[in-house]
Write a protein that holds these residues in place. Structure first.
Motif, PDB file in Angstrom:
ATOM      1  N   ALA A 166       0.828  -1.210   0.000  1.00 16.97           N
ATOM      2  CA  ALA A 166       0.000   0.000   0.000  1.00 16.97           C
ATOM      3  C   ALA A 166       0.861   1.258   0.000  1.00 16.97           C
ATOM      4  CB  ALA A 166      -0.925  -0.006   1.206  1.00 16.97           C
ATOM      5  N   LYS A 192      -4.590   6.690  -6.890  1.00 18.87           N
ATOM      6  CA  LYS A 192      -5.865   6.065  -7.272  1.00 18.87           C
ATOM      7  C   LYS A 192      -5.890   5.688  -8.748  1.00 18.87           C
ATOM      8  CE  LYS A 192      -8.549   8.351  -3.636  1.00 18.87           C
ATOM      9  NZ  LYS A 192      -9.645   9.299  -3.305  1.00 18.87           N
ATOM     10  N   THR A 206      -2.817   0.933 -11.132  1.00 15.91           N
ATOM     11  CA  THR A 206      -3.516  -0.354 -11.126  1.00 15.91           C
ATOM     12  C   THR A 206      -3.230  -1.170  -9.868  1.00 15.91           C
ATOM     13  OG1 THR A 206      -1.709  -1.332 -12.424  1.00 15.91           O
ATOM     14  CG2 THR A 206      -3.628  -0.503 -13.632  1.00 15.91           C
ATOM     15  N   ASP A 207      -2.080  -0.909  -9.214  1.00 16.31           N
ATOM     16  CA  ASP A 207      -1.771  -1.624  -7.966  1.00 16.31           C
ATOM     17  C   ASP A 207      -2.629  -1.150  -6.797  1.00 16.31           C
ATOM     18  OD1 ASP A 207       0.157  -2.953  -9.383  1.00 16.31           O
ATOM     19  OD2 ASP A 207       1.873  -2.060  -8.331  1.00 16.31           O
ATOM     20  N   TYR A 208      -3.242   0.011  -6.940  1.00 20.37           N
ATOM     21  CA  TYR A 208      -3.976   0.630  -5.834  1.00 20.37           C
ATOM     22  C   TYR A 208      -5.127  -0.252  -5.352  1.00 20.37           C
ATOM     23  CZ  TYR A 208      -6.326   4.356  -3.181  1.00 20.37           C
ATOM     24  OH  TYR A 208      -6.904   5.111  -2.195  1.00 20.37           O
ATOM     25  N   THR A 209      -5.747  -0.980  -6.262  1.00 24.98           N
ATOM     26  CA  THR A 209      -6.875  -1.847  -5.894  1.00 24.98           C
ATOM     27  C   THR A 209      -6.521  -3.323  -5.994  1.00 24.98           C
ATOM     28  OG1 THR A 209      -7.703  -1.691  -8.162  1.00 24.98           O
ATOM     29  CG2 THR A 209      -8.608  -0.142  -6.546  1.00 24.98           C
ATOM     30  N   ASP A 210      -5.255  -3.641  -6.249  1.00 21.20           N
ATOM     31  CA  ASP A 210      -4.846  -5.044  -6.318  1.00 21.20           C
ATOM     32  C   ASP A 210      -5.023  -5.692  -4.945  1.00 21.20           C
ATOM     33  OD1 ASP A 210      -2.982  -7.071  -8.051  1.00 21.20           O
ATOM     34  OD2 ASP A 210      -2.476  -7.164  -5.906  1.00 21.20           O
ATOM     35  N   PRO A 211      -5.561  -6.915  -4.875  1.00 19.22           N
ATOM     36  CA  PRO A 211      -5.834  -7.535  -3.569  1.00 19.22           C
ATOM     37  C   PRO A 211      -4.590  -7.781  -2.719  1.00 19.22           C
ATOM     38  CG  PRO A 211      -6.232  -9.081  -5.380  1.00 19.22           C
ATOM     39  CD  PRO A 211      -6.058  -7.736  -5.995  1.00 19.22           C
ATOM     40  N   SER A 238      -2.322  -3.760  -2.505  1.00 23.79           N
ATOM     41  CA  SER A 238      -3.015  -2.685  -1.791  1.00 23.79           C
ATOM     42  C   SER A 238      -3.027  -2.882  -0.284  1.00 23.79           C
ATOM     43  CB  SER A 238      -4.453  -2.557  -2.299  1.00 23.79           C
ATOM     44  OG  SER A 238      -5.179  -3.748  -2.049  1.00 23.79           O
ATOM     45  N   THR A 239      -2.467  -3.987   0.212  1.00 25.81           N
ATOM     46  CA  THR A 239      -2.435  -4.238   1.654  1.00 25.81           C
ATOM     47  C   THR A 239      -1.200  -3.593   2.282  1.00 25.81           C
ATOM     48  OG1 THR A 239      -1.245  -6.338   1.408  1.00 25.81           O
ATOM     49  CG2 THR A 239      -3.666  -6.410   1.350  1.00 25.81           C
TER      50      THR A 239
END
Length: 295
Positions: free
Chosen positions: A163, A175, A178-183, A186-187
């Motif tokens: 994250a 935002k 593409t990594d921003y919402t990767d499961p 994004s952690t």
């Protein structure tokens, strides 16, 4: 991910010069006047109309495209060091092709700027390996001469694969990444383990990582931290990413903090006298570095 050649000229070079990024850093992190000898810190980066639009656009592109996959691609592409092999002095001549007239602080070339930083370090009595670190710390900007877009050469650096911290400049632009919402990415820990150490963390691609990899066999560990993390402001100025650090990183932080002001505040209009300094620096380079370096 689009290749740099598919970007428009504005997307490749949103800044008027690479120095606009440093101007933004200076405004965010003004420091005491301990190194700047001929100007007060308030006089630095004195533009009559300091528009931030180009810097914001720079970071929009940087934060959009600096993904984990992009970094792996660039590491594979550039860390083979198969583009040029030059002496340090030929490399400085090559780097000087980046000179442009848009920096209001100095009309000195890239080599003279680096020489000012190293001379400021030397004047304060630091070890000679740190003087050499000052001389070499921006050598990675030759990436621009190999066709890399500005946002993949300069800018505040940060870890990829986990994250993005809100301590990074313009965090809202992540935002678009593409990594921003990767499961996984994004952690908080992403692909890393708690306390794994920065040496095990992939940083955003740019001149810091490139010059570190270039010189990692030749300088002491504190100097290597200075090279690799001098643009990692979210860490050494904002205290972010503590969960990734190990004790070695915490010990090395003092060296990065020691180096940073010499990088930002050593510019002055008086050029160094290379005729007087040449012998010292030729001996210094020969002491630590091979006769040629691969780029």
């Amino acid at each position: 991910m689009a290749a740099p050649g598919k970007f428009t000229e504005k997307e490749i070079n949103p800044l008027g010069s690479l120095d606009e990024w440093e101007e933004d850093v200076l405004q965010r992190y003004p420091d005491p006047e301990t190194i700047a000898k001929e100007k007060s810190k308030d006089e630095y980066r004195n533009y009559e109309d300091p528009s931030r639009d180009t810097v914001k656009e720079f970071y929009r592109l940087n934060h959009t495209h600096q993904t984990f996959a992009f970094v792996q691609q660039k590491r594979k592409e550039f860390l083979q060091f198969n583009r040029k092999e030059m002496s340090v002095w030929d490399a400085f001549n090559f780097l000087n092709q980046l000179v442009d007239d848009s920096d209001p602080d100095t009309d000195l070339d890239q080599f003279q700027h680096l020489l000012q930083a190293s001379e400021a370090i030397r004047a304060d009595g630091h070890p000679d390996w740190m003087v050499l670190t000052g001389l070499m710390h921006d050598m990675g900007k030759v990436l621009c001469l190999f066709g890399e877009p500005q946002w993949a050469v300069v800018g505040d650096t940060f870890p990829v694969g986990c994250a993005y911290s809100d301590k990074i400049v313009y965090p809202e632009f992540f935002k678009n990444n593409t990594d921003y919402t990767d499961p996984v990415f994004s952690t908080k820990l992403g692909v890393y383990a708690q306390g794994c150490g920065l040496r095990n963390v992939n940083m955003s691609w740019g001149h810091d990582e490139y010059v570190y990899q270039m010189l990692k066999d030749y300088l002491p560990e504190p100097g290597l931290y200075m090279l690799r993390y001098h643009s990692f402001y979210a860490w050494h100025r904002e205290g972010a990413y503590d969960h990734l650090l190990d004790d070695h990183d915490r010990e090395m932080l003092k060296w990065v903090k020691l180096f940073n002001p010499y990088d930002l505040y050593s510019k002055c209009p008086t050029p160094p006298d290379w005729k007087q300094l040449r012998s010292y620096y030729e001996d210094l380079v020969a002491k630590y570095l091979p006769s040629t370096i691969k780029f």
